[in-house]
Design a protein around this motif. Structure first.
Motif, PDB file in Angstrom:
ATOM      1  N   MET A  16       0.838  -1.190   0.000  1.00 40.88           N
ATOM      2  CA  MET A  16       0.000   0.000   0.000  1.00 40.88           C
ATOM      3  C   MET A  16       0.872   1.237   0.000  1.00 40.88           C
ATOM      4  O   MET A  16       2.047   1.171   0.325  1.00 40.88           O
ATOM      5  CB  MET A  16      -0.942   0.018   1.189  1.00 40.88           C
ATOM      6  CG  MET A  16      -0.278  -0.014   2.538  1.00 40.88           C
ATOM      7  SD  MET A  16      -1.501  -0.141   3.807  1.00 40.88           S
ATOM      8  CE  MET A  16      -1.064   1.255   4.787  1.00 40.88           C
ATOM      9  N   MET A  17       0.277   2.343  -0.398  1.00 36.51           N
ATOM     10  CA  MET A  17       1.008   3.598  -0.461  1.00 36.51           C
ATOM     11  C   MET A  17       0.114   4.676   0.153  1.00 36.51           C
ATOM     12  O   MET A  17      -1.087   4.725  -0.115  1.00 36.51           O
ATOM     13  CB  MET A  17       1.329   3.933  -1.924  1.00 36.51           C
ATOM     14  CG  MET A  17       2.136   5.184  -2.097  1.00 36.51           C
ATOM     15  SD  MET A  17       2.503   5.553  -3.826  1.00 36.51           S
ATOM     16  CE  MET A  17       3.724   4.333  -4.199  1.00 36.51           C
ATOM     17  N   LEU A  18       0.692   5.528   0.965  1.00 32.18           N
ATOM     18  CA  LEU A  18      -0.074   6.628   1.537  1.00 32.18           C
ATOM     19  C   LEU A  18      -0.428   7.639   0.457  1.00 32.18           C
ATOM     20  O   LEU A  18       0.289   7.795  -0.538  1.00 32.18           O
ATOM     21  CB  LEU A  18       0.733   7.312   2.640  1.00 32.18           C
ATOM     22  CG  LEU A  18       1.055   6.465   3.868  1.00 32.18           C
ATOM     23  CD1 LEU A  18       1.968   7.225   4.804  1.00 32.18           C
ATOM     24  CD2 LEU A  18      -0.215   6.061   4.578  1.00 32.18           C
ATOM     25  N   PHE A  19      -1.518   8.344   0.646  1.00 31.85           N
ATOM     26  CA  PHE A  19      -1.949   9.330  -0.330  1.00 31.85           C
ATOM     27  C   PHE A  19      -0.894  10.430  -0.525  1.00 31.85           C
ATOM     28  O   PHE A  19      -0.662  10.895  -1.635  1.00 31.85           O
ATOM     29  CB  PHE A  19      -3.275   9.961   0.086  1.00 31.85           C
ATOM     30  CG  PHE A  19      -4.424   9.009   0.024  1.00 31.85           C
ATOM     31  CD1 PHE A  19      -4.857   8.508  -1.187  1.00 31.85           C
ATOM     32  CD2 PHE A  19      -5.066   8.612   1.173  1.00 31.85           C
ATOM     33  CE1 PHE A  19      -5.915   7.620  -1.249  1.00 31.85           C
ATOM     34  CE2 PHE A  19      -6.125   7.724   1.129  1.00 31.85           C
ATOM     35  CZ  PHE A  19      -6.557   7.226  -0.087  1.00 31.85           C
ATOM     36  N   GLU A  20      -0.239  10.814   0.570  1.00 26.15           N
ATOM     37  CA  GLU A  20       0.781  11.858   0.484  1.00 26.15           C
ATOM     38  C   GLU A  20       1.953  11.403  -0.379  1.00 26.15           C
ATOM     39  O   GLU A  20       2.505  12.172  -1.162  1.00 26.15           O
ATOM     40  CB  GLU A  20       1.298  12.234   1.884  1.00 26.15           C
ATOM     41  CG  GLU A  20       0.254  12.863   2.773  1.00 26.15           C
ATOM     42  CD  GLU A  20      -0.566  11.831   3.535  1.00 26.15           C
ATOM     43  OE1 GLU A  20      -0.253  10.628   3.481  1.00 26.15           O
ATOM     44  OE2 GLU A  20      -1.544  12.246   4.181  1.00 26.15           O
ATOM     45  N   HIS A  21       2.344  10.147  -0.242  1.00 26.85           N
ATOM     46  CA  HIS A  21       3.450   9.618  -1.036  1.00 26.85           C
ATOM     47  C   HIS A  21       3.069   9.520  -2.505  1.00 26.85           C
ATOM     48  O   HIS A  21       3.854   9.835  -3.394  1.00 26.85           O
ATOM     49  CB  HIS A  21       3.873   8.240  -0.517  1.00 26.85           C
ATOM     50  CG  HIS A  21       4.446   8.288   0.860  1.00 26.85           C
ATOM     51  ND1 HIS A  21       4.580   7.167   1.646  1.00 26.85           N
ATOM     52  CD2 HIS A  21       4.915   9.311   1.601  1.00 26.85           C
ATOM     53  CE1 HIS A  21       5.110   7.501   2.809  1.00 26.85           C
ATOM     54  NE2 HIS A  21       5.314   8.802   2.805  1.00 26.85           N
TER      55      HIS A  21
END
Length: 110
Positions: A16-21
């Protein structure tokens, strides 16, 4: 065996990836390359060999030089005498102050 342990093991379910990243990655991909990046990539092989030969002569004679170096966001000019040459690192040192990578040199004046 649980589905979580199949394929890539335990890490299969944790991708998964954070929205900020994600937003930062997209913004970085949309930025244009700096002018210095494109100008140093545009040098032909003959020009690079000429600069290398002139650098070798300046090193052996100890003569002062003026380099145009690709640097972000603009190019910079460094003047001085070559005091060291690092063949393994493909860089030179001017005035015992600045290390300059050979692939970043755009032009040279003596």
């Amino acid at each position: 065996m649980s589905k979580k342990l199949q394929g890539n093991g335990l890490f299969e379910s944790s991708r998964m990836m954070l929205f900020e990243h994600r937003d930062a990655l997209i913004a970085r991909q949309q930025q244009p390359h700096p002018a210095s990046y494109t100008s140093r990539r545009g040098l032909d092989e003959q020009h690079r060999e000429e600069i290398a030969a002139r650098l070798g002569a300046a090193l052996s004679h100890g003569s002062p030089i003026r380099l145009t170096v690709a640097d972000y966001p603009d190019n910079r000019i460094i003047e001085g005498i070559i005091t060291r040459y690092d063949a393994a690192g493909r860089r030179i040192r001017l005035n015992d102050e600045h290390w300059v990578r050979l692939e970043n040199i755009i032009d040279m004046e003596e």
